[in-house]
Design a protein around this motif. Structure first.
Motif, PDB file in Angstrom:
ATOM      1  N   VAL A 664      32.830   5.739  63.933  1.00 38.91           N
ATOM      2  CA  VAL A 664      32.090   4.760  63.256  1.00 38.91           C
ATOM      3  C   VAL A 664      32.571   3.479  62.820  1.00 38.91           C
ATOM      4  O   VAL A 664      33.538   3.218  62.071  1.00 38.91           O
ATOM      5  CB  VAL A 664      31.972   5.545  61.796  1.00 38.91           C
ATOM      6  N   TRP A 666      31.494   0.517  61.771  1.00 40.06           N
ATOM      7  CA  TRP A 666      30.687  -0.279  60.782  1.00 40.06           C
ATOM      8  C   TRP A 666      31.591  -0.098  59.375  1.00 40.06           C
ATOM      9  O   TRP A 666      31.490  -0.693  58.419  1.00 40.06           O
ATOM     10  CB  TRP A 666      29.284  -0.175  60.574  1.00 40.06           C
ATOM     11  N   LEU A 667      32.472   1.040  59.314  1.00 42.54           N
ATOM     12  CA  LEU A 667      33.437   1.338  57.933  1.00 42.54           C
ATOM     13  C   LEU A 667      34.625   1.060  58.417  1.00 42.54           C
ATOM     14  O   LEU A 667      35.545   1.624  57.635  1.00 42.54           O
ATOM     15  CB  LEU A 667      32.954   2.861  57.725  1.00 42.54           C
ATOM     16  N   HIS A 714      34.123   9.787  59.214  1.00 40.66           N
ATOM     17  CA  HIS A 714      32.798  10.118  59.528  1.00 40.66           C
ATOM     18  C   HIS A 714      32.298  10.897  58.343  1.00 40.66           C
ATOM     19  O   HIS A 714      31.213  10.676  57.803  1.00 40.66           O
ATOM     20  CB  HIS A 714      33.305  11.179  60.574  1.00 40.66           C
ATOM     21  N   TRP A 717      30.932   8.397  55.912  1.00 46.76           N
ATOM     22  CA  TRP A 717      29.679   7.891  56.457  1.00 46.76           C
ATOM     23  C   TRP A 717      28.704   8.775  56.070  1.00 46.76           C
ATOM     24  O   TRP A 717      27.296   8.185  55.841  1.00 46.76           O
ATOM     25  CB  TRP A 717      29.561   7.484  57.993  1.00 46.76           C
ATOM     26  N   SER A 718      28.632  10.178  56.500  1.00 46.37           N
ATOM     27  CA  SER A 718      27.685  11.038  55.974  1.00 46.37           C
ATOM     28  C   SER A 718      27.471  11.014  54.639  1.00 46.37           C
ATOM     29  O   SER A 718      26.421  11.056  54.031  1.00 46.37           O
ATOM     30  CB  SER A 718      28.210  12.739  56.362  1.00 46.37           C
TER      31      SER A 718
END
Length: 736
Positions: A664, A666-667, A714, A717-718
């Motif tokens: 991920v 973008w974080l 992750h 993000w979820s």
């Protein structure tokens, strides 16, 4: 003028390739007996080893191998060591007569010098710099042929894989004709989906241009940009279908260095292929398809055109080098199947539309990589990601057709050649060759990804299958593909059918013709995967229809309340936008329900190491939600910089195979080190291993040997995705 030694060497190698081993021995022995370690003498000795092995003279072959081990050429030494190991093992196992030895050799291990069929390019040099970077010895024969192998060992041979070399059918009955209506409907659906996507993107582009022009001074919107673009899109699609053979000729020549393939070169590589093409085209009253070749070492094949007389069959140099005579013929037969069923017309249209888009993504990525990292690189990252997303959108329209069409072409290829076992070997060798190429170039070749939709085997399914070959049996590696009860659901976003399923189909054909199968795949059996696990896996998607049902229930309640003059919410229930809000809320709830099971706590005591990777891949009962904590060490592969802005190409090369990595990016803006910076370095990956149609690892952390650690959030993000969907859905629901 070539010397006498060179002439004898050329004659001997030619006889060797033609299977005339006695003539080869007579020509090569005088050259091999010459003093010194000259290139000509070394080539002759290598050829003699093969000829001796073929004629059952194992003692002579072993003695000659022992002399080659003392060569000053390190590659010759390595070749001799491998050959000697195999020859010695055979001699200890069974002492046989020359004739029996020849028969045994013909059905034995193709990973050695005595492979089932000697491939033409045993000692030939590459046409251009090879990805393998271990060119063997140049021969006079090789210098006359542009399309040749880099060295004596193909990727399959380096792995010491045992091939049963199961026979073909000598007499076989035609298979029952399949129903082509589903394929036709899928082709029609693909064209309609392409039309919708093109119309939508064209409308967005036209409206965006007019909005910009309206905001700028002294400029006015263009009136014709407000018109319906349907006729324009139809004209583009019709023109693309009509011109696809010639436009794709130009594109593949321009971007992939495609060249014509002469019938003589093809005949020298595979005599059976020429016969198959000639016989089937005469039967169908077609002209022979135009033959093309891509000078790359990755084994690929594809077909494009709009009519049988305009069809082009393209193969790569790697496919001709790495496959045997009968295996090449079966791959060509699958391409004839695409022509016969007509699906190549639609796939050609898709390729014609996607190839320029992908090339634009490549070009923008190259420009971005030429700029120093920093703020100036961000526009290129955003634009390349946008173009890549558009490419994925166009490619996605053909996934359904792409998965279905191989069932028909595989059937026809088996029926044309009577050799389903050779097709099985061809598929497995292509997977091994693709995985080997990715390991060599240390990223997914852009030609692999851009042409993936038309290839016999997708590069995604080749990653793990091709790289663990030699570590576990093919039967174990393919068990998930044909036993797991939810495999078809897990492959819904794949471009190709599951390899195990395809091989199972071919094995059924072989058994129907009463011939032994190349692989002995297990029959359907009960496994421990529960329906509850599967429902939990698809919980976010189940939330969508549940949300729709909830919206219907709410509408009915509001309508009843209004009829009874109890409550007036007409401003909400007459505006059906609230339904989309319910769908988003249902998706969000399903995502939250799945989250804890999808990302369990990682415990050091439960980590699975590199050695367990083949067993994880072979587990037939696992689905992605059955998370396994892993701690794998290996080299990080992937595209550098701008070309990997969406983290679409991160792969871990461990000691036991390749596995896809999900990251991920973008974080991770606050971190000093980014994952593309670690490409090519030795890293330790901790995360959640997931077994699906394409196995992957959701990264939790990546640590370098110097102690630098990078995290990939992750679960965060979820959570963000679930909250955003919930908030957006509530906003739509409340405002109507």
């Amino acid at each position: 003028m070539p010397s006498y030694s060179e002439s004898s060497l050329e004659a001997g190698l030619t006889a060797l390739k033609q299977g005339d081993y006695q003539t080869a021995i007579a020509q090569l022995e005088p050259v091999a007996s010459s003093k010194g370690n000259s290139t000509t003498s070394l080539q002759a000795r290598v050829g003699l080893v093969m000829a001796y092995a073929r004629t059952g003279e194992a003692r002579k072959a072993i003695a000659l191998c022992q002399t080659l081990r003392d060569s000053q050429n390190p590659q010759v030494q390595e070749w001799a060591e491998r050959a000697l190991t195999h020859l010695t093992k055979r001699k200890k196992t069974k002492k046989v007569s020359p004739q029996t030895s020849k028969e045994t050799t013909n059905s034995g291990n193709s990973s050695t010098v005595v492979s089932g069929r000697i491939q033409q390019s045993v000692l030939e040099k590459p046409a251009q710099p090879s990805h393998y970077q271990n060119t063997f010895i140049e021969t006079p024969v090789a210098s006359q042929n542009r399309f040749t192998e880099s060295d004596g060992y193909t990727p399959t041979q380096r792995l010491n894989i045992y091939w049963r070399q199961a026979k073909r059918a000598k007499v076989w009955q035609p298979l029952r004709k399949p129903k082509l209506l589903p394929l036709r409907l899928q082709a029609l659906f693909t064209i309609v989906a392409l039309f919708w996507v093109m119309e939508f993107l064209l409308k967005v582009a036209m409206v965006s241009v007019n909005v910009i022009l309206d905001k700028l001074p002294y400029l006015a919107p263009l009136p014709f940009f407000y018109r319906d673009p349907k006729l324009v899109v139809i004209g583009i699609l019709v023109s693309a279908i009509a011109l696809s053979p010639w436009l794709l000729d130009w594109l593949l020549t321009r971007f992939c260095s495609q060249q014509p393939l002469s019938k003589d070169i093809l005949h020298s590589r595979s005599r059976e292929t020429a016969r198959v093409l000639q016989r089937y085209c005469q039967q169908k009253r077609w002209q022979l398809p135009h033959l093309r070749i891509l000078p790359i070492n990755t084994p690929i094949a594809l077909t494009y055109g709009n009519l049988p007389r305009n069809a082009r069959i393209v193969v790569s140099q790697g496919l001709l080098n790495q496959l045997a005579d009968d295996e090449i013929a079966t791959i060509y037969a699958t391409q004839l199947g695409h022509i016969a069923h007509g699906d190549y017309l639609v796939m050609s249209l898709v390729l014609l539309l996607t190839l320029p888009i992908y090339r634009l993504y490549q070009q923008i990525s190259q420009w971005g990589n030429n700029i120093s990292p920093g703020f100036g690189q961000w526009p290129f990252n955003i634009f390349s990601s946008l173009i890549y997303g558009i490419w994925c959108l166009f490619t996605g329209t053909a996934l359904w057709l792409s998965r279905s069409r191989h069932y028909y072409s595989d059937r026809l290829a088996a029926e044309i050649t009577g050799n389903p076992n050779a097709l099985i070997r061809a598929f497995l060798k292509i997977a091994i060759g693709i995985a080997h190429d990715i390991q060599q170039v240390q990223h997914t070749n852009c030609q692999l990804e851009s042409l993936n939709l038309l290839m016999p085997i997708s590069y995604q399914q080749s990653l793990s299958l091709g790289s663990i070959a030699g570590h576990i049996a093919f039967e174990s590696a393919l068990m998930w593909d044909h036993i797991n009860p939810y495999r078809r659901w897990m492959a819904i976003n794949n471009s190709h059918p599951l390899m195990g399923q395809r091989i199972q189909w071919l094995c059924q054909i072989a058994r129907h013709w009463h011939i032994e199968t190349e692989l002995h795949l297990a029959n359907e059996q009960f496994i421990k995967t529960t329906r509850q696990s599967f429902l939990l896996q698809i919980a976010p998607f189940l939330g969508i229809p549940i949300g729709f049902g909830f919206a219907g229930l709410i509408w009915l309640s509001w309508q009843t309340a209004f009829s009874l003059k109890f409550l007036n919410l007409k401003w909400i229930y007459e505006d059906w936008n609230f339904v989309s809000g319910c769908l988003l809320i249902g998706f969000s709830i399903g995502l939250v329900i799945r989250m804890n099971a999808f990302f369990p706590n990682l415990k050091t005591a439960n980590y699975q190491a590199n050695e367990s990777l083949p067993n994880l891949l072979a587990n037939p009962s696992a689905i992605p939600i059955d998370s396994t904590s892993v701690c794998l060490v290996g080299q990080l592969l992937g595209r550098p910089g701008t070309a990997n802005s969406l983290a679409q190409d991160f792969i871990l090369q461990s000691s036991n195979g390749l596995v896809k990595l999900h990251h991920v990016p973008w974080l991770c803006l606050g971190q000093k080190v980014h994952l593309p910076d670690l490409i090519g370095r030795q890293v330790t990956v901790i995360g959640w291993f997931r077994r699906g149609a394409t196995p992957w690892i959701d990264i939790q952390s990546v640590q370098t040997q110097t102690g630098t650690t990078l995290y990939s959030p992750h679960p965060i993000w979820s959570t963000i995705l679930a909250i955003a969907a919930q908030a957006w859905g509530a906003y739509i629901f409340l405002l109507g």
